[in-house]
Motif scaffolding. Structure first.
Motif, PDB file in Angstrom:
ATOM      1  N   GLU A  51     -15.978 -50.847  51.149  1.00  0.00           N
ATOM      2  CA  GLU A  51     -15.121 -50.033  50.353  1.00  0.00           C
ATOM      3  C   GLU A  51     -13.750 -50.568  50.274  1.00  0.00           C
ATOM      4  O   GLU A  51     -12.728 -50.221  49.552  1.00  0.00           O
ATOM      5  N   ARG A 142     -16.802 -42.291  46.921  1.00  0.00           N
ATOM      6  CA  ARG A 142     -16.911 -42.120  45.488  1.00  0.00           C
ATOM      7  C   ARG A 142     -15.565 -41.522  44.904  1.00  0.00           C
ATOM      8  O   ARG A 142     -14.980 -41.621  43.815  1.00  0.00           O
ATOM      9  N   ARG A 145     -12.463 -44.105  45.454  1.00  0.00           N
ATOM     10  CA  ARG A 145     -12.669 -45.364  44.602  1.00  0.00           C
ATOM     11  C   ARG A 145     -11.595 -45.058  43.403  1.00  0.00           C
ATOM     12  O   ARG A 145     -10.704 -46.110  43.092  1.00  0.00           O
TER      13      ARG A 145
END
Length: 270
Positions: A51, A142, A145
């Motif tokens: 990430e 999610r 991001r």
């Protein structure tokens, strides 16, 4: 860091795992600046995916070479300047690479300071990983991001808006630095800054050829200085991230003092 990260992601694509930590300092093939500047980079995993990255760079007190401090203006090639580290794993899945630690220890005049500073970089990566993990625990990868992408895009948009306020055209300048050797000849730094709409091109064509001295400046440093020069005339409201660099293109011919090729010495690259 953009150069270093490109090299890392290209070399280790598909070969990064939780607990891996990377180290490098090599200007030739790893995106480094000069040998005393050691990069330590840790991929940040969440639910099996990368990430982000915790990235540190520290100027170390000594990495070997012909002079204490590893900056000798009279070095004629990089092999005289100290220990070169390509992009390597300092930790593999959380386990220290003891062989690499010993090689570093045996190639410095100040092993206590160098290993201590390396551990400080590792600690900084751990702190970054802990804080980023807290963010991901709270929101999830999610969800985070798009916000990270938005910061990059905002920086790019604001930089492009600023550039559009500069009249189109080419702006040229030449400066000189002292030469080397018994009969020194001044060395030229030539630049042409071209503004087209919302983009800027910085072209150092016409700059003097690289020299057998430590003042050659690798491209990673040239890009950083060019980005900084533009950044310094803009608003502090522009996020300080790679997004603002997207409208800026920097070029210097290979074999010059601003883009040396192996084995050009570069310890005094500033």
């Amino acid at each position: 860091f953009p150069d270093a990260m490109q090299h890392l992601r290209q070399k280790y694509a598909g070969r990064m795992h939780p607990g891996d930590i990377f180290i490098m300092n090599d200007p030739y093939g790893a995106g480094g600046q000069h040998l005393p500047d050691i990069y330590v980079i840790k991929p940040l995993f969440w639910e099996g995916e990368i990430e982000g990255y915790a990235c540190t760079m520290a100027h170390h007190s000594d990495v070997g070479g012909i002079a204490p401090g590893s900056i000798a203006i009279h070095a004629t090639d990089i092999y005289q300047e100290g220990l070169r580290l390509p992009m390597l794993k300092l930790y593999v899945a959380g386990v220290a690479n003891d062989t690499l630690f010993e090689i570093i220890e045996k190639n410095t005049r100040q092993p206590v300071q160098v290993l201590g500073d390396l551990r400080a970089q590792l600690a900084a990566c751990t702190v970054a990983e802990r804080s980023f993990s807290d963010l991901l625990k709270r929101y999830g990868g999610r969800a985070v991001r798009p916000y990270l992408a938005a910061i990059m895009n905002q920086a790019e948009r604001l930089m492009r808006e600023f550039i559009q306020g500069i009249p189109d055209g080419s702006y040229r300048f030449v400066d000189w630095i002292d030469g080397l050797g018994e009969t020194p000849e001044p060395l030229k730094i030539a630049v042409c800054v071209t503004v087209r709409g919302d983009e800027v091109e910085v072209d150092f064509t016409g700059t003097s050829a690289q020299v057998q001295g430590a003042i050659n400046c690798p491209m990673a440093m040239v890009r950083s200085c060019s980005y900084c020069a533009v950044r310094c005339i803009t608003s502090p409201d522009i996020p300080n991230c790679e997004g603002y660099m997207r409208p800026l293109k920097v070029f210097a011919p290979e074999g010059t003092i601003l883009n040396p090729v192996l084995p050009g010495a570069c310890a005094a690259r500033g």
